[in-house]
Scaffold this motif. Structure first.
Motif, PDB file in Angstrom:
ATOM      1  N   TRP A   1       0.820  -1.225   0.000  1.00 19.48           N
ATOM      2  CA  TRP A   1       0.000   0.000   0.000  1.00 19.48           C
ATOM      3  C   TRP A   1       0.850   1.270   0.000  1.00 19.48           C
ATOM      4  O   TRP A   1       0.328   2.365  -0.096  1.00 19.48           O
ATOM      5  N   ALA A   2       2.172   1.107   0.164  1.00 15.94           N
ATOM      6  CA  ALA A   2       3.036   2.268   0.443  1.00 15.94           C
ATOM      7  C   ALA A   2       3.279   3.142  -0.787  1.00 15.94           C
ATOM      8  O   ALA A   2       3.331   2.648  -1.903  1.00 15.94           O
TER       9      ALA A   2
ATOM     10  N   TYR B   1       3.103   7.124  -6.738  1.00 14.06           N
ATOM     11  CA  TYR B   1       3.338   8.022  -5.600  1.00 14.06           C
ATOM     12  C   TYR B   1       2.198   8.056  -4.589  1.00 14.06           C
ATOM     13  O   TYR B   1       2.281   8.709  -3.563  1.00 14.06           O
ATOM     14  N   ARG B   2       1.110   7.378  -4.882  1.00 17.48           N
ATOM     15  CA  ARG B   2      -0.091   7.484  -4.062  1.00 17.48           C
ATOM     16  C   ARG B   2      -0.076   6.495  -2.903  1.00 17.48           C
ATOM     17  O   ARG B   2       0.303   5.343  -3.062  1.00 17.48           O
ATOM     18  N   GLN B   3      -0.509   6.960  -1.746  1.00 14.47           N
ATOM     19  CA  GLN B   3      -0.752   6.049  -0.616  1.00 14.47           C
ATOM     20  C   GLN B   3      -2.074   5.349  -0.890  1.00 14.47           C
ATOM     21  O   GLN B   3      -3.101   6.005  -1.088  1.00 14.47           O
ATOM     22  N   ARG B   4      -2.078   4.024  -0.927  1.00 16.21           N
ATOM     23  CA  ARG B   4      -3.315   3.300  -1.203  1.00 16.21           C
ATOM     24  C   ARG B   4      -4.042   3.015   0.113  1.00 16.21           C
ATOM     25  O   ARG B   4      -3.389   2.728   1.114  1.00 16.21           O
ATOM     26  N   SER B   5      -5.332   3.101   0.085  1.00 10.65           N
ATOM     27  CA  SER B   5      -6.077   2.944   1.343  1.00 10.65           C
ATOM     28  C   SER B   5      -6.322   1.462   1.630  1.00 10.65           C
ATOM     29  O   SER B   5      -6.258   0.617   0.741  1.00 10.65           O
ATOM     30  N   ALA B   6      -6.626   1.197   2.886  1.00 14.83           N
ATOM     31  CA  ALA B   6      -6.770  -0.185   3.355  1.00 14.83           C
ATOM     32  C   ALA B   6      -7.894  -0.913   2.640  1.00 14.83           C
ATOM     33  O   ALA B   6      -7.837  -2.125   2.438  1.00 14.83           O
ATOM     34  N   ASP B   7      -8.928  -0.183   2.230  1.00 17.04           N
ATOM     35  CA  ASP B   7     -10.080  -0.867   1.635  1.00 17.04           C
ATOM     36  C   ASP B   7     -10.064  -0.855   0.104  1.00 17.04           C
ATOM     37  O   ASP B   7     -10.973  -1.357  -0.541  1.00 17.04           O
ATOM     38  N   GLU B   8      -9.020  -0.299  -0.470  1.00 12.06           N
ATOM     39  CA  GLU B   8      -8.957  -0.237  -1.930  1.00 12.06           C
ATOM     40  C   GLU B   8      -8.804  -1.644  -2.526  1.00 12.06           C
ATOM     41  O   GLU B   8      -8.052  -2.483  -2.015  1.00 12.06           O
ATOM     42  N   ILE B   9      -9.513  -1.893  -3.625  1.00 13.91           N
ATOM     43  CA  ILE B   9      -9.323  -3.164  -4.342  1.00 13.91           C
ATOM     44  C   ILE B   9      -8.050  -3.015  -5.170  1.00 13.91           C
ATOM     45  O   ILE B   9      -7.945  -2.141  -6.029  1.00 13.91           O
ATOM     46  N   LEU B  10      -7.077  -3.846  -4.885  1.00 11.60           N
ATOM     47  CA  LEU B  10      -5.812  -3.772  -5.605  1.00 11.60           C
ATOM     48  C   LEU B  10      -5.907  -4.661  -6.849  1.00 11.60           C
ATOM     49  O   LEU B  10      -6.613  -5.674  -6.837  1.00 11.60           O
TER      50      LEU B  10
ATOM     51  N   LEU C   1      -1.080  -9.477   5.795  1.00 18.01           N
ATOM     52  CA  LEU C   1      -0.260  -8.412   5.216  1.00 18.01           C
ATOM     53  C   LEU C   1      -0.597  -7.064   5.862  1.00 18.01           C
ATOM     54  O   LEU C   1       0.283  -6.264   6.170  1.00 18.01           O
ATOM     55  N   ARG C   2      -1.891  -6.852   6.069  1.00 21.65           N
ATOM     56  CA  ARG C   2      -2.327  -5.590   6.682  1.00 21.65           C
ATOM     57  C   ARG C   2      -1.816  -5.486   8.124  1.00 21.65           C
ATOM     58  O   ARG C   2      -1.371  -4.427   8.562  1.00 21.65           O
ATOM     59  N   ARG C   3      -1.867  -6.619   8.828  1.00 16.41           N
ATOM     60  CA  ARG C   3      -1.385  -6.646  10.209  1.00 16.41           C
ATOM     61  C   ARG C   3       0.120  -6.333  10.230  1.00 16.41           C
ATOM     62  O   ARG C   3       0.613  -5.585  11.062  1.00 16.41           O
ATOM     63  N   GLU C   4       0.822  -6.891   9.285  1.00 15.77           N
ATOM     64  CA  GLU C   4       2.256  -6.641   9.197  1.00 15.77           C
ATOM     65  C   GLU C   4       2.553  -5.179   8.873  1.00 15.77           C
ATOM     66  O   GLU C   4       3.528  -4.599   9.334  1.00 15.77           O
ATOM     67  N   TRP C   5       1.715  -4.589   8.049  1.00 12.62           N
ATOM     68  CA  TRP C   5       1.853  -3.167   7.707  1.00 12.62           C
ATOM     69  C   TRP C   5       1.686  -2.314   8.963  1.00 12.62           C
ATOM     70  O   TRP C   5       2.470  -1.401   9.217  1.00 12.62           O
ATOM     71  N   GLU C   6       0.687  -2.660   9.777  1.00  9.40           N
ATOM     72  CA  GLU C   6       0.460  -1.915  11.015  1.00  9.40           C
ATOM     73  C   GLU C   6       1.634  -2.109  11.982  1.00  9.40           C
ATOM     74  O   GLU C   6       2.104  -1.160  12.612  1.00  9.40           O
ATOM     75  N   ARG C   7       2.100  -3.346  12.090  1.00 10.93           N
ATOM     76  CA  ARG C   7       3.225  -3.627  12.985  1.00 10.93           C
ATOM     77  C   ARG C   7       4.486  -2.890  12.507  1.00 10.93           C
ATOM     78  O   ARG C   7       5.282  -2.418  13.324  1.00 10.93           O
ATOM     79  N   ALA C   8       4.636  -2.797  11.213  1.00  9.66           N
ATOM     80  CA  ALA C   8       5.787  -2.073  10.660  1.00  9.66           C
ATOM     81  C   ALA C   8       5.749  -0.628  11.130  1.00  9.66           C
ATOM     82  O   ALA C   8       6.740  -0.076  11.610  1.00  9.66           O
ATOM     83  N   ARG C   9       4.583  -0.043  10.998  1.00  6.19           N
ATOM     84  CA  ARG C   9       4.468   1.371  11.375  1.00  6.19           C
ATOM     85  C   ARG C   9       4.707   1.578  12.861  1.00  6.19           C
ATOM     86  O   ARG C   9       5.148   2.625  13.296  1.00  6.19           O
TER      87      ARG C   9
END
Lengths: 622, 233
Positions: free
Chosen positions: A467-468, A561-570, A584-592
């Motif tokens: 998402w970054a 360059y865009r921050q993608r949101s958590a609910d966006e369909i990738l 993956l989302r949990r890991e993203w939160e833990r990273a932050r």
């Protein structure tokens, strides 16, 4: 005598004509007229690169074991030959039979990196196969893609008939059986075949899906056009590594390949879980080959090729549980026969230094560390479990053992990176150098050489960082300038060298990695403008790409360059790699939050890969 | 013990260059398990040397490679074991033991014989070519030609470097047989001679197929094939 597809006149005009003649030792020779399925396997880059790829050798072996399949190889003609083939309308050919690719049943293209996408169009174009899937007819080969970039196939979806999601060892037999059944019963028709193929596990037929978009450009939905076409494609995994086919007789090229050695794959997957690393996520669960099998195949491959070097292949080789046993065997086996052992991705510790001391010339070789980030804080963010003590301790031991060259790999532009993190890179390098100069002068070999390389971080699909946002090239270069300036301020600066990667190419790689179906027209336009071999800095041309993006309305702001949101369909959400989006989302939160996640052997983090029913997830739980 | 291996190179293999061919043979010898001697040091390499690099695009009926063995292998066995490791387009012709003190292949080469073929309609009628050749070569005291090197241009005399120059006909093809000085002292390439001849005729050299027939050393003022030195065991 074998005929060649190219005339003497052409072969004498081009660089390295031996790239195009086939005839290598261990090349498979079959009577093409007796093969029900002719498969052209393509690596869309130059011969020397393509011939170094293990995956193709595995599939080449596996396909050719079947009597009804003749699998041959195709690589990208170098620009000198490309121009001649275009001018003289010479169709691209496979190396074995030298027959035109357009006469084949399948053209398989391996997708190893995004910057080869224009070369895919080159291969299709030179083969005289319509570039766009929708323009192909029943006599054209079926174009199938596979490999790591198939985990987001959308930017190139419109050029392919099918994609294979996962490890080729599993579902190709079903695909071939379907093809033969339809051909033999004369019911083959391209559309009918694709429709049926879409039901085979791991096979994705992009033309059978509709994608709809929101006004802001993000995806609203991606749906199969028909009810019997699956909405989700599950990655195919070879669970028992020992049962997979392995090339006991690898090809031995005449032209020196980038990897001019025998490659022994010891395991797939990685237990570490670095959050930037796509390979560490998409090859889960970690599965090992047995040391007994590896010993046997290593000896076989050395004998059948006459190669004088063997290299172990895996992510994080140090995590292979029988490494000691395997290396002891190899050192014994190779001793006195002039065979070298090359050891990539080993953690530097007493054991690995001891092994390296036995198989390499210490004075000439260099040690490699990949801390990826300069500060401990940022290493925690990316979950790189390498500490400063590990690095300094390892370097200290190595220096004491006679080494004096160290290579360090880092990334710039990682999520949450601050100026302090950037400055920490040269500071760490300086401390390593200081460690060297702690050794009394009479016991060291002149000056040490610490090389710092930074690449710019590219967020990849199916990683916690998917998402970054990325940064614009000038921002990457500003960061590199900070590292460079800090390097110059270090006490041991004369022992430090700093290289950084190109920023333009990184941004484009980011766009292609996370693009959707609309990006295909920009790739097509870039090819029309003459872009090929974008992975080669001599040929990459950002100006042409910028024009291509502009003319097709593809924006870096949106895709890179865009921050993608958590609910966006990738674009790649329709693929089920076995690693859940929740993880993956949990890991993203833990990273932050700067929280480290333990490796798979220490503790299961519930990524989802246990559902495959094997590998590290089920170790010791028979 | 030193062994001289004679081989032919043809077909698609003419596009495999000298360095690549060396690597090819190193691997082939490793596969054949012949007891080749390795050099000392951290990265031992096979003791192997080639007589003279063959240009890309040229076939050959007489290439030579000297190797050192640590133990005797009967010639017939050695030849067979190596031949089993060859791809189409390389054929092992001899496997002969060199007498003690024999010069290595590279040092002994003094001449090379070539066969060059082209289509008669690409140049002049063969008869006319033959007469022109007589004027150019047989009856000439000297053949000045300009050689371009890294250091610039210089004029050399080709006449003493061409030991034989014949032109004949086979079907509708012209066959040109050249024996030229080769090796470290006076090396001249067949294309250079051809270019000089055709430029004398005011035309471009034709597209042609070139074959190196054999390599020679000098013995008692006559040419002796490198393959005639040494014996089978």
């Amino acid at each position: 005598m074998r005929k060649l597809a190219l005339s003497d006149e052409i072969l004498m005009r081009i660089d390295k004509p031996a790239r195009y003649i086939g005839n290598e030792w261990n090349m498979v020779k079959k009577d093409p007229s007796k093969a029900a399925i002719r498969f052209a396997m393509c690596f869309p880059d130059v011969y020397e690169i393509g011939m170094s790829h293990l995956g193709i050798q595995i599939l080449y072996e596996m396909f050719n074991r079947r009597d009804d399949v003749y699998c041959e190889r195709v690589y990208s003609p170098w620009p000198d030959l490309h121009a001649l083939m275009k001018e003289k309308h010479i169709p691209l050919f496979a190396l074995e039979s030298q027959d035109a690719v357009k006469e084949f049943d399948f053209l398989g293209i391996t997708l190893q990196y995004e910057m080869c996408y224009t070369n895919i169009l080159q291969v299709l174009d030179l083969s005289q196969i319509p570039i766009w899937q929708k323009d192909r007819g029943s006599s054209d080969p079926l174009v199938i893609g596979g490999g790591p970039c198939a985990y987001n196939p959308e930017p190139i979806a419109d050029f392919f008939d099918l994609f294979y999601i996962g490890e080729g060892e599993v579902s190709y037999p079903a695909l071939f059986t379907l093809y033969r059944t339809m051909k033999d019963s004369r019911t083959y028709d391209r559309a009918a075949f694709l429709r049926e193929a879409s039901k085979i596990p791991g096979i994705y037929v992009p033309s059978l899906y509709d994608v709809a978009y929101h006004n802001d450009g993000t995806i609203r939905s991606m749906r199969p056009k028909y009810e019997d076409v699956p909405a989700v494609i599950r990655r195919q995994v070879l669970i028992s590594m020992d049962k997979g086919p392995y090339p006991a007789r690898p090809l031995v090229p005449f032209v020196q390949a980038t990897q001019d050695r025998v490659v022994l794959e010891i395991q797939r997957g990685c237990i570490r879980g670095c959050r930037f690393c796509q390979a560490g996520m998409i090859y889960r669960p970690t599965r090992e080959k047995s040391p007994e099998l590896l010993k046997k195949t290593a000896a076989q491959m050395l004998r059948s090729t006459g190669q004088d070097e063997i290299s172990l292949s895996s992510l994080s080789s140090s995590d292979y549980s029988s490494l000691k046993e395997l290396l002891t065997f190899l050192i014994e086996e190779c001793r006195g026969k002039g065979v070298n052992i090359s050891l990539p991705s080993l953690r530097i510790d007493a054991f690995s230094l001891d092994v390296m001391g036995k198989v390499q010339d210490v004075r000439k070789s260099s040690l490699t560390f990949a801390p990826e980030a300069g500060s401990q804080r940022l290493r925690d963010v990316i979950n790189k479990g390498l500490t400063e003590e590990d690095i300094l301790g390892g370097a200290g031991m190595a220096f004491a053992g006679g080494w004096n060259k160290v290579k360090l790999y880092f990334m710039l532009g990682l999520p949450t990176e601050t100026e302090e993190d950037m400055r920490a890179i040269p500071i760490l390098a300086n401390e390593i150098a200081a460690k060297y100069y702690d050794i009394p002068k009479d016991r060291r070999q002149g000056r040490c050489q610490i090389t710092i390389s930074t690449s710019f971080f590219v967020p990849k699909p199916f990683t916690p960082f998917q998402w970054a946002p990325m940064y614009a090239p000038q921002e990457y270069l500003r960061r590199a300038a900070i590292v460079n300036e800090t390097t110059q301020q270090q006490l041991n600066r004369k022992s430090l060298r700093y290289h950084w990667h190109e920023a333009d190419i990184t941004v484009l790689e980011g766009l292609l990695a996370r693009g959707d179906r609309r990006v295909s027209k920009a790739i097509f336009r870039a090819y029309e403008k003459g872009q090929i071999f974008d992975a080669w800095s001599d040929f990459f041309d950002m100006d042409r790409w910028a024009e291509a993006l502009k003319e097709t309305g593809i924006s870096l702001d949106f895709y890179a360059y865009r921050q993608r949101s958590a609910d966006e369909i990738l674009p790649w959400d329709f693929i089920d790699t076995g690693v859940s989006r929740t993880f993956l989302r949990r890991e993203w939160e833990r990273a932050r939050a700067g929280e480290v996640t333990p490796n798979c052997r220490k503790q299961c983090s519930g990524c989802g890969a246990a559902s495959f029913g094997g590998g590290v997830c089920h170790e010791g739980k028979d | 013990m030193k062994v001289r291996i004679k081989f032919a190179k043809y077909g698609a293999m003419k596009y495999v260059g000298h360095l690549d061919l060396m690597r090819y043979f190193q691997k082939a010898i490793r596969r054949s398990d012949l007891p080749i001697r390795y050099s000392e040091g951290f990265n031992p390499h096979q003791i192997m040397s080639f007589a003279a690099p063959l240009g890309v695009g040229m076939t050959s009926g007489g290439e030579y490679m000297d190797i050192e063995l640590t133990e005797d292998v009967p010639s017939a066995d050695g030849l067979r074991r190596l031949q089993e490791q060859m791809v189409e387009g390389v054929e092992i012709l001899q496997f002969r033991y060199l007498p003690d003190g024999a010069k290595n292949a590279m040092a002994s080469v003094t001449a090379a014989k070539y066969e060059i073929r082209w289509n008669e309609r690409d140049t002049l009628p063969t008869e006319q070519l033959r007469r022109e050749k007589e004027a150019f070569y047989d009856n000439a005291a000297a053949i000045p030609a300009v050689k371009t090197t890294k250091k610039g241009e210089r004029t050399i005399d080709l006449r003493p470097l061409i030991r034989e120059f014949l032109i004949g006909q086979e079907g509708d093809g012209v066959v040109c047989r050249l024996t030229l000085s080769a090796g470290s002292a006076d090396n001249i390439k067949p294309q250079f001679v051809l270019d000089a001849f055709f430029s004398h005729l005011g035309m471009d050299a034709p597209a042609c197929g070139m074959k190196r027939v054999d390599l020679f050393t000098e013995k008692d003022a006559r040419l002796l094939s490198l393959g005639e030195i040494g014996n089978d065991r």
